[in-house]
Every structure is written in C-alpha cells, then in structure tokens.
Scaffold this motif. Structure first.
Motif, short mmCIF file in Angstrom:
data_model
loop_
_atom_site.label_atom_id
_atom_site.label_comp_id
_atom_site.label_asym_id
_atom_site.label_seq_id
_atom_site.Cartn_x
_atom_site.Cartn_y
_atom_site.Cartn_z
N ARG A 94 40.67 49.30 42.76
CA ARG A 94 40.85 48.38 43.88
C ARG A 94 39.92 47.16 43.80
NH1 ARG A 94 43.47 50.05 48.29
NH2 ARG A 94 42.08 48.93 49.70
N LEU A 95 39.12 47.08 42.74
CA LEU A 95 38.18 45.98 42.59
C LEU A 95 38.92 44.68 42.24
CD1 LEU A 95 35.20 45.03 42.40
CD2 LEU A 95 35.29 45.64 39.98
N VAL A 96 38.83 43.66 43.10
CA VAL A 96 39.50 42.38 42.88
C VAL A 96 38.55 41.22 43.16
CG1 VAL A 96 41.85 43.20 43.29
CG2 VAL A 96 40.46 42.46 45.23
N ASP A 97 37.29 41.39 42.88
CA ASP A 97 36.28 40.38 43.16
C ASP A 97 36.59 39.06 42.48
OD1 ASP A 97 34.01 39.96 44.64
OD2 ASP A 97 32.63 40.53 43.05
N LEU A 98 36.37 37.94 43.18
CA LEU A 98 36.54 36.63 42.57
C LEU A 98 35.32 36.29 41.71
CD1 LEU A 98 38.04 34.40 45.42
CD2 LEU A 98 39.19 35.92 43.80
N VAL A 99 35.59 35.70 40.54
CA VAL A 99 34.51 35.38 39.61
C VAL A 99 34.46 33.87 39.37
CG1 VAL A 99 34.58 37.62 38.47
CG2 VAL A 99 36.02 35.79 37.61
N GLY A 100 33.22 33.36 39.22
CA GLY A 100 33.06 31.94 38.93
C GLY A 100 33.18 31.72 37.44
N SER A 101 33.43 30.48 36.99
CA SER A 101 33.54 29.30 37.82
C SER A 101 34.96 29.09 38.31
CB SER A 101 33.10 28.06 37.03
OG SER A 101 33.95 27.88 35.91
N VAL A 102 35.14 28.00 39.07
CA VAL A 102 36.46 27.67 39.59
C VAL A 102 36.85 26.29 39.09
CG1 VAL A 102 36.05 29.06 41.65
CG2 VAL A 102 35.56 26.60 41.71
N VAL A 127 41.50 24.28 44.99
CA VAL A 127 40.51 25.12 44.33
C VAL A 127 41.23 26.32 43.72
CG1 VAL A 127 38.48 26.58 44.61
CG2 VAL A 127 38.62 24.40 45.82
N CYS A 128 41.08 26.49 42.41
CA CYS A 128 41.73 27.59 41.70
C CYS A 128 40.65 28.53 41.18
CB CYS A 128 42.57 27.06 40.55
SG CYS A 128 43.80 25.83 41.04
N ALA A 129 40.91 29.83 41.28
CA ALA A 129 39.90 30.83 40.92
C ALA A 129 40.58 32.05 40.32
CB ALA A 129 39.08 31.22 42.15
N ARG A 130 39.77 32.91 39.70
CA ARG A 130 40.25 34.16 39.12
C ARG A 130 39.73 35.35 39.91
NH1 ARG A 130 42.11 35.84 34.21
NH2 ARG A 130 41.51 33.93 33.10
N ALA A 131 40.63 36.29 40.19
CA ALA A 131 40.24 37.60 40.71
C ALA A 131 40.15 38.54 39.52
CB ALA A 131 41.25 38.11 41.72
N PHE A 132 39.03 39.21 39.39
CA PHE A 132 38.72 40.05 38.23
C PHE A 132 39.87 40.98 37.86
CE2 PHE A 132 36.93 44.15 36.74
CZ PHE A 132 36.33 43.73 35.58
N GLN A 133 40.37 40.83 36.63
CA GLN A 133 41.40 41.69 36.04
C GLN A 133 42.65 41.80 36.91
OE1 GLN A 133 40.84 42.18 33.11
NE2 GLN A 133 39.07 43.41 32.57
N ILE A 166 43.72 35.54 47.07
CA ILE A 166 44.18 35.30 45.70
C ILE A 166 44.68 36.61 45.09
CG2 ILE A 166 43.38 34.72 43.37
CD1 ILE A 166 41.85 32.43 44.57
N ALA A 167 44.07 37.72 45.46
CA ALA A 167 44.50 39.04 44.99
C ALA A 167 44.26 40.04 46.10
CB ALA A 167 43.77 39.45 43.72
N THR A 168 45.11 41.06 46.15
CA THR A 168 45.00 42.12 47.14
C THR A 168 44.62 43.41 46.44
OG1 THR A 168 46.68 41.08 48.52
CG2 THR A 168 46.21 43.39 48.95
N ALA A 169 43.68 44.13 47.01
CA ALA A 169 43.23 45.39 46.40
C ALA A 169 44.38 46.39 46.34
CB ALA A 169 42.07 45.96 47.20
N ARG A 170 44.54 47.02 45.18
CA ARG A 170 45.55 48.06 45.00
C ARG A 170 44.90 49.22 44.24
NH1 ARG A 170 50.56 45.68 45.96
NH2 ARG A 170 50.58 43.39 45.86
N GLY A 171 45.58 50.34 44.17
CA GLY A 171 45.07 51.47 43.43
C GLY A 171 44.59 52.58 44.34
N ILE A 172 44.17 53.69 43.73
CA ILE A 172 43.81 54.88 44.49
C ILE A 172 42.32 55.15 44.50
CG2 ILE A 172 46.07 55.95 44.11
CD1 ILE A 172 44.76 57.62 41.90
N ASN A 173 41.54 54.37 43.76
CA ASN A 173 40.09 54.56 43.78
C ASN A 173 39.41 53.20 43.82
OD1 ASN A 173 39.74 53.59 41.02
ND2 ASN A 173 40.61 55.55 40.37
N ASP A 174 38.08 53.23 44.02
CA ASP A 174 37.34 51.98 44.20
C ASP A 174 37.40 51.09 42.97
OD1 ASP A 174 36.59 52.68 46.76
OD2 ASP A 174 34.72 53.64 46.12
#
Length: 390
Positions: A240-248, A255-261, A229-237
């Motif tokens: 690069r944070l793209v964790d999926l958050v509930g609910s869906v 199934v549709c979901a959000r990747a953090f920010q 759903i999202a690919t990590a980007r950026g130069i630091n951790d």
C-alpha cells in the motif's frame, strides 16, 4: 500575501531497504531488508553502452571535491550559485561558472537531508534530527525536529519549511529559527527513506503526503486542496506504499510528480485538481518542460509522457539495469546519470543518445542540475563536475 515568492524546488536512494518504520517512532536498522527483496540474488546485467555518437559539443569546464555523498543529497541552485553537502556535514557553495568555492561550513554531524537554499540561506537536516541553517559560511541557528526528515528543507519567503519522514510539515522563522507552526497528518506505517516533495507555487506551499499532492497555506499550515496521484492498494503496508518522491516537474501551475512504484501524474495547482495519472514503476523523481515529463523506471527505461495528456511520447530501453537516477530536461536533451559514473544526454524528441559524459566511475549521487550555462553533476565519491557547451 505571497510569502513564498515562486521558489522552484532533487538523486534519491535505492528503493531496496529504504523503508522507515514509523510505528512507535522506531527506525529499522541499516541492515534491515524486506523478506521479498532478495538482495543476495544476482542482479540483472547492465546493458552494454552503445558507441558515443558525440552529437552534442559538451566539455568539462571544472571539477571540485566534496566528501562522500551517501544520503539523498540535492544540489540547490540560486542564480549562478550551487549549494551542495557531503555526508559528514560539510556544506559548500560554488560559483557554477568557475567551480570556485564561495564558502564552506559544517553542521558538525552526519547529514540526513539537504540542501535547501535561496541564494542567501542554506539549510540541512542532520541524522541527530537537527535543522541547521547557514549564511556566508556561518551557522545561523539550529532547531531540534520532532520527526526524522530525508527531504531537503525549503528556504523561501524568509522562512524554512521542513517535510518530516511522517509527512508532517513544520515552518520556522528564517532569521531566528522560531517554530511558527506544525501541520501533522495521520502517519503512514511505512514511508521512504528518500527525499519527498516540497516546493512553492505562488503563495501556496505544495507538499507530498502519501500518494497526494497537498496545497497548504504557508502562513498557518492549513490545507487548501488535495489531489491524489496514486491511491494505496494491496493487502499489507508494503503493497500500500504510494509515497510521492522528489524531484518534481513544475511549469507554471502544472506540477508533475511520481508516486513510488505506482504512478506518475500532473496536478493543476491553481485549481487543486488532478490533470492526469499513468501507472509507472519507478522510484526516482521526474523532470520536464512545457511539452513533456521525463522519468526513469526501476529497470532503467527512460520514459517521456506528454504533459497535456499523460500519453507516452517515447521510451528508451538502451540503458537497462544501469541504475539511472532522476533526469534533467536541459536544452534539446534529457540528462540522466547512472550507477557507473556516466552521464547520458538523450534527445528529448525521441530519446536517442546524443552524447555521453564520464566522471570518476562512482555512481551519480543526485539529479544533475543546471546553473547558468553549466551542467553540474555530483558523484558518490564526492566528485563535482561542471560541464559547458563547446
């Protein structure tokens, strides 16, 4: 073999200072804040509330009391029963029609995650890393977990599944607590201290791992498919944070979901393929129906995306900076709570306000849920409210 039985799968904590450092299995203390998150800076002024049009006839049918809720609690519903929990370890089931308490139990420790519930068995995770299950108000068993968890366990198919903070997945026998399998993955340097994604779709266990939805075999944990759903980007951790958050939002195999920010997207779980993804800047989960997916952005814009294409259907900017949580699609409305104890019911066709409900003035603690004919809302101060149509 369908061991999951189509169990549907939640308000998450604030995005600020909710990151957990997993390297070396150490956890940042509660007072930790990231350097570029200036928590002392003046917050934007919340939008003034418009006059309540009262276009929907909704009344408060009952109230109940729970302890303070200061963890990512999810109200679990099975039939006409709702399972809830307080931070002190109290677990309660209520009759959604009357608010009557059915049973109450204690995990004997403060909670980190809950509630998972299949109508018979309820499961929570304590801050001592214990997975604890209950039935009829009696503790069934508890097991020590190998990793922190902030996601309510999934109780399905006579098993209990736990998504760890390191995004490992562990399965337990629902009757005995015996550990059946564990599926580990390379740990992310940072994950969110809020609920992730775990649900059942047919005979597949669907979980969020990093920015991907993954379909697992519930019998042994092997991976059937992965969809980004999202690919990590950026130069630091942090970047690069793209964790999926509930609910869906689940409708059939979609199934549709959000990747953090980072993004909101939908996956066809029958084929294990991404249907679409759109950039989105939010930290709360999503909900939806067959036509649209609804979510709130970090500035409290409410957004509707077309489920088939991902194109925006509408945006509501009348509730900016009010701390909106995860919405609920209910009837002709989209229901969303704020940090001031108000529940806003918006027209799902265009996002305009239909009516507004009030609670005890403390923040809405979790995504509103529907059980039978009742809308259930829980506040940080432990107020539980049941609203029904007039």
């Amino acid at each position: 073999m369908n061991v999951l039985n189509l169990v549907p799968s939640l308000r998450a904590a604030s995005a600020v200072a909710t990151l957990v450092l997993l390297a070396g299995c150490s956890v940042l203390p509660p007072s930790f804040s990231l350097p570029f998150f200036n928590t002392a800076a003046e917050k934007p002024k919340p939008a003034e509330l418009q006059a309540n049009p009262n276009l929907l006839g909704v009344r408060q049918a009952w109230t109940a009391r729970l302890g303070t809720v200061d963890f990512p609690m999810v109200v679990a519903v099975s039939g006409n029963t709702a399972a809830l929990a307080a931070s002190d370890g109290t677990v309660v089931t209520l009759d959604a029609a009357t608010g009557r308490e059915q049973w109450r139990a204690s995990a004997r420790s403060a909670l980190a995650a809950g509630v998972g519930f299949d109508g018979t068995t309820a499961a929570v995770v304590t801050r001592d890393n214990d997975l604890v299950t209950f039935s009829g108000g009696r503790e069934l068993w508890r097991q020590k977990l190998g990793a922190l968890s902030y996601t309510p366990p999934l109780v399905a198919g006579a098993r209990v599944f736990v998504l760890g903070g390191d995004r490992s997945v562990t399965a337990f026998d629902g009757a005995t607590g015996r550990r059946l399998w564990n599926q580990a993955r390379p740990g992310e340097p940072l994950v969110l201290r809020q609920a992730g994604v775990i649900l059942a779709v047919g005979d597949t266990l669907v979980v969020g791992q990093g920015g991907r939805l993954a379909g697992l075999n519930p019998l042994n944990g092997s991976i059937r498919w992965e969809a980004p759903i999202a690919t990590a980007r950026g130069i630091n951790d942090i970047e690069r944070l793209v964790d999926l958050v509930g609910s869906v939002s689940r409708v059939g195999d979609s199934v549709c979901a959000r990747a953090f920010q980072a993004a909101v997207g939908c996956v066809d779980t029958a084929r294990g393929q991404l249907a679409w993804t759109q950039r989105a800047n939010g930290a709360e989960g999503v909900h939806g129906d067959g036509a649209n997916v609804f979510g709130t952005e970090s500035d409290s814009r409410v957004v509707s995306w077309r489920r088939d294409s991902g194109q925006r259907a509408w945006v509501n900017e009348r509730l900016l900076h009010r701390g909106l949580g995860t919405p609920l699609a209910l009837g002709r409305s989209v229901v969303v709570g704020d940090d001031f104890g108000f529940v806003h019911m918006l027209n799902r066709e265009d996002g305009t306000l239909l009516t507004r409900l009030s609670t005890d003035g403390s923040a809405i603690a979790s995504a509103p849920v529907a059980a039978g004919n009742t809308l259930i809302v829980v506040t940080r101060n432990g107020g539980v409210y049941g609203f029904v149509p007039q």
